[in-house]
Scaffold this motif. Structure first.
Motif, PDB file in Angstrom:
ATOM      1  N   THR A 190      23.357  72.699  41.357  1.00  0.00           N
ATOM      2  CA  THR A 190      22.732  73.363  42.388  1.00  0.00           C
ATOM      3  C   THR A 190      23.573  73.004  43.462  1.00  0.00           C
ATOM      4  OG1 THR A 190      20.704  73.415  41.860  1.00  0.00           O
ATOM      5  CG2 THR A 190      20.736  73.502  43.455  1.00  0.00           C
ATOM      6  N   TYR A 191      23.959  73.999  44.700  1.00  0.00           N
ATOM      7  CA  TYR A 191      24.700  74.297  45.573  1.00  0.00           C
ATOM      8  C   TYR A 191      23.773  73.914  47.141  1.00  0.00           C
ATOM      9  CZ  TYR A 191      28.505  75.307  41.774  1.00  0.00           C
ATOM     10  OH  TYR A 191      29.010  76.019  40.781  1.00  0.00           O
ATOM     11  N   SER A 192      23.909  73.312  48.392  1.00  0.00           N
ATOM     12  CA  SER A 192      23.371  73.573  49.602  1.00  0.00           C
ATOM     13  C   SER A 192      24.505  74.109  50.284  1.00  0.00           C
ATOM     14  CB  SER A 192      22.781  72.480  49.402  1.00  0.00           C
ATOM     15  OG  SER A 192      23.189  71.456  50.043  1.00  0.00           O
ATOM     16  N   GLY A 193      24.001  75.336  51.120  1.00  0.00           N
ATOM     17  CA  GLY A 193      25.146  74.754  52.446  1.00  0.00           C
ATOM     18  C   GLY A 193      23.724  75.939  53.309  1.00  0.00           C
ATOM     19  N   SER A 194      24.593  76.494  53.963  1.00  0.00           N
ATOM     20  CA  SER A 194      24.248  77.108  54.684  1.00  0.00           C
ATOM     21  C   SER A 194      24.577  78.674  54.867  1.00  0.00           C
ATOM     22  CB  SER A 194      24.538  77.150  56.608  1.00  0.00           C
ATOM     23  OG  SER A 194      26.618  77.280  56.224  1.00  0.00           O
ATOM     24  N   LEU A 195      23.733  79.815  55.614  1.00  0.00           N
ATOM     25  CA  LEU A 195      22.946  81.281  55.311  1.00  0.00           C
ATOM     26  C   LEU A 195      24.444  81.424  56.051  1.00  0.00           C
ATOM     27  CD1 LEU A 195      19.631  81.512  55.435  1.00  0.00           C
ATOM     28  CD2 LEU A 195      21.494  81.864  53.601  1.00  0.00           C
ATOM     29  N   PRO A 196      25.174  83.002  56.430  1.00  0.00           N
ATOM     30  CA  PRO A 196      24.629  83.226  55.533  1.00  0.00           C
ATOM     31  C   PRO A 196      25.608  82.896  54.026  1.00  0.00           C
ATOM     32  CG  PRO A 196      26.316  84.212  57.106  1.00  0.00           C
ATOM     33  CD  PRO A 196      26.435  83.211  57.201  1.00  0.00           C
ATOM     34  N   LEU A 197      24.684  83.818  52.804  1.00  0.00           N
ATOM     35  CA  LEU A 197      25.203  82.900  51.415  1.00  0.00           C
ATOM     36  C   LEU A 197      25.520  84.489  50.341  1.00  0.00           C
ATOM     37  CD1 LEU A 197      25.404  80.562  49.180  1.00  0.00           C
ATOM     38  CD2 LEU A 197      23.156  80.937  49.115  1.00  0.00           C
ATOM     39  N   VAL A 198      26.258  84.503  49.757  1.00  0.00           N
ATOM     40  CA  VAL A 198      26.355  85.792  48.794  1.00  0.00           C
ATOM     41  C   VAL A 198      25.814  85.151  47.182  1.00  0.00           C
ATOM     42  CG1 VAL A 198      27.883  87.194  47.345  1.00  0.00           C
ATOM     43  CG2 VAL A 198      28.603  86.666  50.200  1.00  0.00           C
ATOM     44  N   ASP A 217      35.176  73.670  50.412  1.00  0.00           N
ATOM     45  CA  ASP A 217      34.863  73.712  49.578  1.00  0.00           C
ATOM     46  C   ASP A 217      33.223  74.752  50.337  1.00  0.00           C
ATOM     47  OD1 ASP A 217      35.146  73.061  46.791  1.00  0.00           O
ATOM     48  OD2 ASP A 217      35.042  70.615  47.629  1.00  0.00           O
ATOM     49  N   LEU A 218      32.844  75.264  50.680  1.00  0.00           N
ATOM     50  CA  LEU A 218      31.720  75.679  51.599  1.00  0.00           C
ATOM     51  C   LEU A 218      30.078  75.442  51.361  1.00  0.00           C
ATOM     52  CD1 LEU A 218      33.209  79.251  52.077  1.00  0.00           C
ATOM     53  CD2 LEU A 218      33.638  77.651  53.441  1.00  0.00           C
ATOM     54  N   MET A 219      30.139  74.747  50.348  1.00  0.00           N
ATOM     55  CA  MET A 219      28.942  73.998  49.791  1.00  0.00           C
ATOM     56  C   MET A 219      28.778  72.710  49.012  1.00  0.00           C
ATOM     57  SD  MET A 219      27.041  77.700  47.949  1.00  0.00           S
ATOM     58  CE  MET A 219      25.485  77.692  48.781  1.00  0.00           C
ATOM     59  N   THR A 220      27.593  71.956  49.484  1.00  0.00           N
ATOM     60  CA  THR A 220      27.873  70.587  48.476  1.00  0.00           C
ATOM     61  C   THR A 220      27.067  71.278  47.296  1.00  0.00           C
ATOM     62  OG1 THR A 220      26.099  69.961  49.734  1.00  0.00           O
ATOM     63  CG2 THR A 220      28.510  69.411  50.312  1.00  0.00           C
ATOM     64  N   ILE A 221      27.833  69.865  46.214  1.00  0.00           N
ATOM     65  CA  ILE A 221      27.391  70.572  45.301  1.00  0.00           C
ATOM     66  C   ILE A 221      26.075  69.067  45.058  1.00  0.00           C
ATOM     67  CG2 ILE A 221      27.047  69.714  42.237  1.00  0.00           C
ATOM     68  CD1 ILE A 221      30.045  71.422  42.264  1.00  0.00           C
ATOM     69  N   THR A 222      24.804  69.511  44.949  1.00  0.00           N
ATOM     70  CA  THR A 222      23.834  69.327  45.070  1.00  0.00           C
ATOM     71  C   THR A 222      22.500  68.102  43.777  1.00  0.00           C
ATOM     72  OG1 THR A 222      21.931  70.230  44.851  1.00  0.00           O
ATOM     73  CG2 THR A 222      22.795  69.147  47.208  1.00  0.00           C
ATOM     74  N   GLU A 223      22.840  68.564  42.544  1.00  0.00           N
ATOM     75  CA  GLU A 223      22.936  68.447  41.463  1.00  0.00           C
ATOM     76  C   GLU A 223      23.228  69.547  40.440  1.00  0.00           C
ATOM     77  OE1 GLU A 223      18.381  68.899  40.866  1.00  0.00           O
ATOM     78  OE2 GLU A 223      18.497  68.467  38.825  1.00  0.00           O
ATOM     79  N   LYS A 224      23.816  68.821  39.145  1.00  0.00           N
ATOM     80  CA  LYS A 224      24.401  69.077  38.200  1.00  0.00           C
ATOM     81  C   LYS A 224      23.820  68.222  36.913  1.00  0.00           C
ATOM     82  CE  LYS A 224      29.414  71.023  37.345  1.00  0.00           C
ATOM     83  NZ  LYS A 224      30.666  70.560  37.851  1.00  0.00           N
ATOM     84  N   THR A 225      22.973  69.268  35.866  1.00  0.00           N
ATOM     85  CA  THR A 225      22.752  68.850  34.641  1.00  0.00           C
ATOM     86  C   THR A 225      22.950  69.556  33.333  1.00  0.00           C
ATOM     87  OG1 THR A 225      21.274  70.944  34.891  1.00  0.00           O
ATOM     88  CG2 THR A 225      20.435  68.599  35.557  1.00  0.00           C
ATOM     89  N   ILE A 226      23.756  68.360  32.436  1.00  0.00           N
ATOM     90  CA  ILE A 226      24.445  69.850  31.847  1.00  0.00           C
ATOM     91  C   ILE A 226      23.377  68.823  30.018  1.00  0.00           C
ATOM     92  CG2 ILE A 226      26.962  70.305  29.523  1.00  0.00           C
ATOM     93  CD1 ILE A 226      26.577  71.473  32.522  1.00  0.00           C
ATOM     94  N   ALA A 227      22.917  69.832  29.743  1.00  0.00           N
ATOM     95  CA  ALA A 227      22.477  69.322  27.880  1.00  0.00           C
ATOM     96  C   ALA A 227      23.335  68.299  27.391  1.00  0.00           C
ATOM     97  CB  ALA A 227      21.721  71.117  27.517  1.00  0.00           C
ATOM     98  N   SER A 228      23.151  67.904  26.701  1.00  0.00           N
ATOM     99  CA  SER A 228      24.452  66.745  25.761  1.00  0.00           C
ATOM    100  C   SER A 228      23.930  67.165  24.859  1.00  0.00           C
ATOM    101  CB  SER A 228      24.009  65.196  26.233  1.00  0.00           C
ATOM    102  OG  SER A 228      22.799  64.911  26.202  1.00  0.00           O
ATOM    103  N   GLY A 229      26.112  66.987  24.010  1.00  0.00           N
ATOM    104  CA  GLY A 229      25.081  67.059  22.616  1.00  0.00           C
ATOM    105  C   GLY A 229      25.352  68.374  21.256  1.00  0.00           C
ATOM    106  N   LYS A 230      25.287  69.532  22.782  1.00  0.00           N
ATOM    107  CA  LYS A 230      25.393  70.652  22.786  1.00  0.00           C
ATOM    108  C   LYS A 230      26.526  71.731  22.736  1.00  0.00           C
ATOM    109  CE  LYS A 230      20.146  72.462  22.346  1.00  0.00           C
ATOM    110  NZ  LYS A 230      19.278  72.602  22.762  1.00  0.00           N
TER     111      LYS A 230
END
Ligand SMILES: Cc1cc2nc3c(=O)[nH]c(=O)nc-3n(C[C@H](O)[C@H](O)[C@H](O)COP(=O)(O)OP(=O)(O)OC[C@H]3O[C@@H](n4cnc5c(N)ncnc54)[C@H](O)[C@@H]3O)c2cc1C
Ligand SMILES: Nc1ncnc2c1ncn2[C@@H]1O[C@H](COP(=O)(O)O)[C@@H](O)[C@H]1O
Lengths: 246, 313
Positions: free
Chosen positions: A163-171, B172-185
């Motif tokens: 999940t990424y969060s950021g500001s608009l505009p977004l593609v 990076d134009l966005m921040t990653i707030t969550e990352k989930t990976i099914a383990s062992g698959k």
């Protein structure tokens, strides 16, 4: 919200694919064209966002006059206006540059693409567009929430999600999950009637440079006929000794 | 003047597709008479192993968090490079087009061959959902290839490579707030063996035997579209024209009819096995081996037979 949905016009999923005698291009004889299935999820998401936040939906295609029925179908499903940039798309970078030129000259809060066109399976245009516009981009987008001017977008990654969060505009490059299959809309009679009077604007193309050339297309060699076996032991034996698959 | 290959790691371990990427770069570099520079995260455990697949120079950098940031970092190295290679993992598929746009590249995605010529670079790629093979020339900029994992293979070679740390900037134009990976698959796009099941299984409660077969074979599990639409299995397992396209050595299809849209995503598999009660099911026409039979009888037997086979290996 000003929503843009980029639509590509592709052979129906049931189409038999053949190439012309020279192997230079798709032989479109008898092929039915449709809205790219991935783009249908993005278009439906745009309808949901408009219902929640208000605004207007523009659908955009870079293509020749033959794509107009596809744009009309998007209008019948609920888009407010359509634009066709008149060009024969040669490769993804040319399409992405055309889209970029239009988007830079207008104001859009959100640019929804599909993950991939099912014709050339490029999976290129949306990420190129994000890079050209210096806007954030989320591929294989399966969830998107908008809150004011910020967005949370979830994309599939190998074996999971990010999940990424950021500001608009977004593609985003959307796919099933962005909305559910059952939410996809088909045009009803009223939609088809009103689509006729909605604007479909044709703009001239401005880009001509291409980076790649298709040299030829062939169909993959077919399988020889199936070997039917009676027992799982025989199957294991063949998979090991003949197919070398295990 | 090198071929630059991006090497992805997962929790500091290299993925199989990363070794394939270095192997790919090496065969291209050999044809082009140049060297391979592998670019990788400075967190990865053992960068020097990349030399055994053909990396001459291994450059470790502090990698950005998002695909766009990484694409910017790679773009700073593009100038003067002979070409660039990225595995078509989900990360690679987000990076490559952004890199091509930033670096003025000529990109082939979904590539299934090494270059048949290097000037200009000519490769084959899948198009029309495996219903066509396109031969494409990359001439209008620095050639960049993103290949389908498991399509060109891993090749070990005797060779030495130097490891050095470097720097490259990206945003990076966005921040990653969550990352989930099914383990062992096993991740589907990279899997060498895929066990897939369809509506013939009647309900989600019957997937235990499918998972068991997959675990015996070290396989990833997949399903047909209606199965994920009705929620028997997660969307991420849906293969086909509108789902994930797979390219394993072995694809085992259980209780799947073989509709054209399903075949479009799996027909590139090297060997296809079909188990179906209906001898007329269209999937048999696309299969190498078939068992006409009831999945509820055949699959448990197959689990036992495979287990015995693996134990004897
Ligand atoms: C636009 C569009 C896109 C699509 N994209 C995709 C896609 O990407 N992927 C995809 O998979 N589909 C896709 N489809 C759907 C596709 O057309 C088929 O409907 C779907 O693949 C059928 O799924 P199935 O084989 O699981 O189910 P069914 O067609 O219902 O087949 C079930 C099979 O199981 C067999 N069977 C029944 N009982 C048993 C038993 N006990 N043991 C063994 N076999 C048994 C039956 O003989 C039958 O062949 C798409 C359709 C459209 C319109
Ligand atoms: N000619 C086009 N016109 C408008 N949008 C396009 C066009 N080609 C691709 N796109 C968009 O980019 C997405 C991915 O396409 P592609 O990179 O071709 O696989 C599609 O789902 C569309 O949203």
């Amino acid at each position: 919200m000003n929503l843009l949905v980029c639509i590509s016009h592709v052979p129906d999923t049931t189409a038999k694919i053949n190439f012309d005698a020279a192997g230079k291009a798709l032989d479109a004889t008898g092929v039915q064209f449709v809205i790219n299935p991935y783009d249908e999820f993005s278009l439906t998401k745009a309808l949901h966002l408009k219902e929640a936040h208000g605004g207007s939906i523009t659908v955009l295609n870079v293509g020749g006059p033959e794509t107009e029925p596809t744009l009309r179908k998007a209008l019948a499903i609920g888009a407010d206006q359509a634009i066709r940039i008149n060009a024969t798309p040669t490769d993804a970078i040319t399409v992405a540059k055309e889209l970029k030129n239009h988007i830079s000259a207008n104001t859009y809060d959100l640019i929804l693409c599909g993950q991939e066109s099912i014709d050339y399976n490029g999976q290129q245009v949306p990420a190129m567009l994000g890079a050209l516009l210096n806007l954030p981009f989320v591929n294989a987008c399966v969830d998107l929430t908008i809150d004011g001017s910020s967005a949370n977008a979830t994309g599939e990654i190998d074996g999971g999600h990010a999940t990424y969060s950021g500001s608009l505009p977004l593609v985003v490059g959307g796919k099933k999950g962005l909305v559910e299959e059952k939410d996809l809309r088909i045009p009803n009679m009223r939609g088809i009637m009103t689509a006729r009077s909605k604007p479909l604007q044709v703009l001239e193309a401005s880009e001509s440079d291409t980076a790649t050339q298709a040299i030829k297309f062939v169909k993959p060699a077919g399988k020889s006929s199936v070997k039917l076996v009676d027992s799982v032991d025989e199957l294991v034996h063949l998979l090991h000794n003949e197919a070398k698959a295990i | 003047m090198s071929i630059i290959v991006f090497v992805e790691d997962w929790n500091n371990q290299y993925k199989k597709a990363s070794f394939e990427a270095v192997s790919y770069a090496k065969s291209w570099a050999t044809e082009a008479g140049t060297t391979v520079t592998a670019v990788t995260s400075n967190g990865a455990t053992d960068p020097s192993t990349l030399a055994t697949f053909g990396a001459d120079r291994i450059l470790t950098i502090a990698l950005n968090a998002t695909p766009f940031g990484m694409a910017q970092q790679l773009a700073t190295m593009a100038e003067g490079a002979t070409g660039m290679v990225i595995a078509g993992t989900s990360l690679g598929r987000s990076i490559a087009p952004a890199l091509a746009a930033l670096a003025g590249g000529a990109l082939s995605t979904n590539t299934t061959s090494v270059p048949s010529s290097v000037s200009p670079v000519v490769v084959e790629r899948g198009a029309f959902s495996s219903k066509g093979i396109e031969t494409i020339a990359l001439s209008g900029g620095i050639p960049i290839v993103s290949f389908v994992p498991n399509s060109v293979g891993i090749h070990e070679r005797a060779g030495e490579g130097t490891v050095e740390s470097g720097e490259a900037t990206g945003t990076d134009l966005m921040t990653i707030t969550e990352k989930t990976i099914a383990s062992g698959k096993v991740a589907l796009p990279e899997a060498e063996v895929v066990v897939s099941a369809g509506r013939g299984l009647k309900g989600p409660e019957h997937w235990g035997m499918i998972e068991e077969l997959a675990s015996v074979l070290g396989a990833a599990t997949a399903c047909s579209k209606p199965v994920s639409d009705i929620g028997w299995r997660p969307h991420s397992e849906h293969v086909g024209q509108t789902g994930i396209q797979v390219n394993p050595n072995l694809y085992i299809a259980i209780g799947i009819s073989g509709a054209i849209q399903h075949l479009a995503g799996v027909s590139a598999s090297k060997t296809i096995v079909v188990v179906n009660t209906d001898a007329e099911a269209p999937f048999f026409k696309a299969a190498d081996y078939g068992i006409v039979g009831d999945a509820f009888e055949v699959v448990p037997q197959l689990v036992n037979a495979m287990r015995a086979f693996k134990a004897g290996q």
